[in-house]
Design a protein around this motif. Structure first.
Motif, PDB file in Angstrom:
ATOM      1  N   THR A   1       0.826  -1.213   0.000  1.00 31.82           N
ATOM      2  CA  THR A   1       0.000   0.000   0.000  1.00 31.82           C
ATOM      3  C   THR A   1       0.859   1.263   0.000  1.00 31.82           C
ATOM      4  N   LYS A   2       1.998   1.188   0.657  1.00 30.87           N
ATOM      5  CA  LYS A   2       2.920   2.333   0.646  1.00 30.87           C
ATOM      6  C   LYS A   2       3.388   2.610  -0.780  1.00 30.87           C
ATOM      7  N   LEU A   3       3.678   1.539  -1.528  1.00 30.33           N
ATOM      8  CA  LEU A   3       4.125   1.691  -2.916  1.00 30.33           C
ATOM      9  C   LEU A   3       2.995   2.175  -3.814  1.00 30.33           C
ATOM     10  N   THR A   4       1.805   1.579  -3.677  1.00 31.84           N
ATOM     11  CA  THR A   4       0.709   1.948  -4.578  1.00 31.84           C
ATOM     12  C   THR A   4       0.200   3.361  -4.325  1.00 31.84           C
ATOM     13  N   LYS A   5       0.423   3.878  -3.134  1.00 34.81           N
ATOM     14  CA  LYS A   5       0.086   5.287  -2.876  1.00 34.81           C
ATOM     15  C   LYS A   5       0.901   6.203  -3.778  1.00 34.81           C
ATOM     16  N   GLU A   6       2.154   5.839  -3.989  1.00 32.20           N
ATOM     17  CA  GLU A   6       3.029   6.640  -4.844  1.00 32.20           C
ATOM     18  C   GLU A   6       2.517   6.673  -6.274  1.00 32.20           C
ATOM     19  N   TYR A   7       1.893   5.572  -6.709  1.00 30.50           N
ATOM     20  CA  TYR A   7       1.385   5.483  -8.076  1.00 30.50           C
ATOM     21  C   TYR A   7      -0.101   5.828  -8.171  1.00 30.50           C
ATOM     22  N   ASP A   8      -0.701   6.140  -7.027  1.00 30.31           N
ATOM     23  CA  ASP A   8      -2.128   6.477  -6.965  1.00 30.31           C
ATOM     24  C   ASP A   8      -2.993   5.359  -7.554  1.00 30.31           C
ATOM     25  N   ILE A   9      -2.724   4.132  -7.112  1.00 34.26           N
ATOM     26  CA  ILE A   9      -3.503   2.970  -7.555  1.00 34.26           C
ATOM     27  C   ILE A   9      -4.373   2.490  -6.390  1.00 34.26           C
ATOM     28  N   LYS A  10      -5.663   2.396  -6.610  1.00 31.01           N
ATOM     29  CA  LYS A  10      -6.566   1.884  -5.575  1.00 31.01           C
ATOM     30  C   LYS A  10      -6.107   0.496  -5.147  1.00 31.01           C
ATOM     31  N   THR A  11      -6.070   0.260  -3.834  1.00 31.13           N
ATOM     32  CA  THR A  11      -5.557  -1.013  -3.322  1.00 31.13           C
ATOM     33  C   THR A  11      -6.478  -1.574  -2.255  1.00 31.13           C
ATOM     34  N   VAL A  12      -6.850  -2.835  -2.432  1.00 34.84           N
ATOM     35  CA  VAL A  12      -7.691  -3.554  -1.471  1.00 34.84           C
ATOM     36  C   VAL A  12      -6.827  -4.597  -0.777  1.00 34.84           C
ATOM     37  N   VAL A  13      -6.947  -4.672   0.557  1.00 32.60           N
ATOM     38  CA  VAL A  13      -6.211  -5.683   1.320  1.00 32.60           C
ATOM     39  C   VAL A  13      -7.186  -6.509   2.142  1.00 32.60           C
ATOM     40  N   SER A  14      -6.775  -7.717   2.490  1.00 30.90           N
ATOM     41  CA  SER A  14      -7.592  -8.581   3.344  1.00 30.90           C
ATOM     42  C   SER A  14      -6.916  -8.723   4.699  1.00 30.90           C
ATOM     43  N   LEU A  15      -7.658  -8.392   5.757  1.00 26.69           N
ATOM     44  CA  LEU A  15      -7.112  -8.460   7.118  1.00 26.69           C
ATOM     45  C   LEU A  15      -7.556  -9.738   7.826  1.00 26.69           C
ATOM     46  N   ASN A  16      -7.665 -10.816   7.074  1.00 32.19           N
ATOM     47  CA  ASN A  16      -8.121 -12.084   7.654  1.00 32.19           C
ATOM     48  C   ASN A  16      -7.176 -12.608   8.731  1.00 32.19           C
ATOM     49  N   THR A  17      -5.893 -12.239   8.669  1.00 35.94           N
ATOM     50  CA  THR A  17      -4.938 -12.759   9.654  1.00 35.94           C
ATOM     51  C   THR A  17      -5.165 -12.188  11.046  1.00 35.94           C
ATOM     52  N   LEU A  18      -5.968 -11.134  11.152  1.00 36.63           N
ATOM     53  CA  LEU A  18      -6.259 -10.545  12.471  1.00 36.63           C
ATOM     54  C   LEU A  18      -7.362 -11.281  13.214  1.00 36.63           C
ATOM     55  N   MET A  19      -8.160 -12.033  12.509  1.00 37.50           N
ATOM     56  CA  MET A  19      -9.370 -12.594  13.100  1.00 37.50           C
ATOM     57  C   MET A  19      -9.084 -13.713  14.097  1.00 37.50           C
ATOM     58  N   VAL A  20      -9.888 -13.736  15.163  1.00 44.08           N
ATOM     59  CA  VAL A  20      -9.783 -14.788  16.179  1.00 44.08           C
ATOM     60  C   VAL A  20     -11.136 -15.479  16.338  1.00 44.08           C
ATOM     61  N   ASP A  21     -12.123 -14.754  16.839  1.00 41.98           N
ATOM     62  CA  ASP A  21     -13.445 -15.329  17.085  1.00 41.98           C
ATOM     63  C   ASP A  21     -14.278 -15.380  15.808  1.00 41.98           C
ATOM     64  N   GLY A  22     -14.141 -14.341  14.977  1.00 40.82           N
ATOM     65  CA  GLY A  22     -14.854 -14.329  13.704  1.00 40.82           C
ATOM     66  C   GLY A  22     -16.261 -13.780  13.761  1.00 40.82           C
ATOM     67  N   THR A  23     -16.707 -13.285  14.925  1.00 38.47           N
ATOM     68  CA  THR A  23     -18.071 -12.760  15.049  1.00 38.47           C
ATOM     69  C   THR A  23     -18.109 -11.297  15.476  1.00 38.47           C
ATOM     70  N   GLY A  24     -16.955 -10.704  15.781  1.00 39.93           N
ATOM     71  CA  GLY A  24     -16.912  -9.323  16.242  1.00 39.93           C
ATOM     72  C   GLY A  24     -17.069  -9.175  17.742  1.00 39.93           C
ATOM     73  N   MET A  25     -17.341 -10.277  18.445  1.00 43.62           N
ATOM     74  CA  MET A  25     -17.603 -10.202  19.886  1.00 43.62           C
ATOM     75  C   MET A  25     -16.328 -10.132  20.720  1.00 43.62           C
TER      76      MET A  25
ATOM     77  N   LYS B   1     -12.910  -0.414  12.986  1.00 41.79           N
ATOM     78  CA  LYS B   1     -13.604  -1.468  12.256  1.00 41.79           C
ATOM     79  C   LYS B   1     -13.211  -2.816  12.836  1.00 41.79           C
ATOM     80  N   PHE B   2     -14.018  -3.823  12.537  1.00 39.67           N
ATOM     81  CA  PHE B   2     -13.708  -5.195  12.928  1.00 39.67           C
ATOM     82  C   PHE B   2     -13.507  -5.999  11.650  1.00 39.67           C
ATOM     83  N   ALA B   3     -12.333  -6.624  11.540  1.00 38.68           N
ATOM     84  CA  ALA B   3     -11.992  -7.333  10.305  1.00 38.68           C
ATOM     85  C   ALA B   3     -13.020  -8.399   9.949  1.00 38.68           C
ATOM     86  N   CYS B   4     -13.576  -9.063  10.961  1.00 37.29           N
ATOM     87  CA  CYS B   4     -14.456 -10.203  10.687  1.00 37.29           C
ATOM     88  C   CYS B   4     -15.853  -9.798  10.223  1.00 37.29           C
ATOM     89  N   VAL B   5     -16.390  -8.704  10.730  1.00 37.58           N
ATOM     90  CA  VAL B   5     -17.761  -8.329  10.358  1.00 37.58           C
ATOM     91  C   VAL B   5     -17.812  -7.163   9.381  1.00 37.58           C
TER      92      VAL B   5
END
Length: 297
Positions: A205-229, A242-246
């Motif tokens: 994302t640091k690199l794509t900011k320089e090129y002004d390219i929209k970038t989507v990332v997945s934060l699935n590695t943060l999830m533990v319970d998966g329900t937001g609780m 935000k909560f990565a899972c919900v």
């Protein structure tokens, strides 16, 4: 109970399983995840969906043995069952709601690192089945740890492989390869979708900011319970909590506070090490309570 139909060792400590889960398979979409539990005493494990087949009623998962729970899961064999297999959970990838003509006019590149290669597969497969061409970069530390190259090659217009040690493909990081494609090969991209280690996504994302390219990332590695609780996957995106899972697992990468996410991701490493030690001691017939709060965990 959900039966394991196929099991494959993709690379050292990285496994693929195909599981019979009719309801999940029929409802699954690219970008979503599931939560599995080996037995009633096991903890919940969130895993991004690697593939799904509505006709065969199967869902494919890929996981790496990083802790006690995934090690336990790796011991399951074909014919064994998961106690729970909940899903699909989370929001699908945003592009599935765009018109096909709009997508065909976009230059899209997927960038995956390590096990992150698995969750990009259903996304590029969905796009390819609708006549949408995409480029893909997959990276790993070395050739031995590279996964799903042939599957990705069948769905991508152009596949680029990078290894840190240069044992296969481009020698260097996926960020270096992306920069070379843009600067040296005059590639132009409208959208980058990056899935992999948190630190990789941060520098993408640091690199794509320089090129002004929209970038989507997945934060699935943060999830533990998966329900937001449980609150373990809290992350700041665009100044909001935000909560990565919900709310995710996919977000605008340019709005994610990656340093905060990296700190949160490291919070449970100590507990996981303790649990691994306990499991090992149990196998040896003795659990030492020193340093474990005086109780078996």
């Amino acid at each position: 109970m959900y039966e394991i139909l196929k099991k494959e060792l993709l690379a050292p400590n990285i496994y693929k399983m195909v599981v019979k889960v009719p309801r999940v398979a029929k409802a699954a979409k690219p970008g979503q995840f599931v939560i599995v539990r080996v037995d009633e005493k096991s903890e919940r494990i969130p895993l991004t969906i690697c593939d799904y087949d509505k006709d065969e009623e199967t869902v494919t998962i890929v996981f790496q043995t990083l802790g006690a729970s995934t090690i336990k899961m790796s011991k399951l064999e074909v014919g064994d069952y998961f106690r729970d297999f909940a899903g699909p959970l989370g929001n699908p990838s945003e592009f599935i709601y765009e018109s096909i003509e709009e997508l065909k006019n976009k230059n899209i590149i997927f960038i995956a690192g390590g096990v992150g290669t698995a969750p990009i597969y259903p996304q590029i497969k969905w796009l390819n089945s609708r006549g949408i061409n995409v480029d893909v970069i997959i990276g790993s530390k070395n050739k031995e740890l590279l996964i799903m190259e042939e599957e990705i090659k069948k769905e991508a217009s152009n596949l680029y492989v990078a290894t840190d040690d240069g044992s296969y493909g481009y020698k260097g990081l996926v960020t270096d390869l992306l920069k070379d494609l843009i600067d040296k090969e005059n590639k132009k991209y409208d959208l980058v979708i990056a899935i992999g280690p948190m630190i990789m996504m941060k520098f993408i994302t640091k690199l794509t900011k320089e090129y002004d390219i929209k970038t989507v990332v997945s934060l699935n590695t943060l999830m533990v319970d998966g329900t937001g609780m449980c609150g373990a996957c809290r992350v700041t995106v665009g100044g909001e909590t935000k909560f990565a899972c919900v709310d995710g697992p996919e977000f605008d990468g340019h709005l994610v506070e990656f340093d905060e996410a990296l700190r949160r991701q490291s919070m449970y490493k100590g507990e996981e090490k303790k649990k691994l030690l306990v499991e090992k001691q149990k196998e040896e017939g003795h659990v030492c309570r020193i340093g474990l709060g005086g109780e078996e965990k």
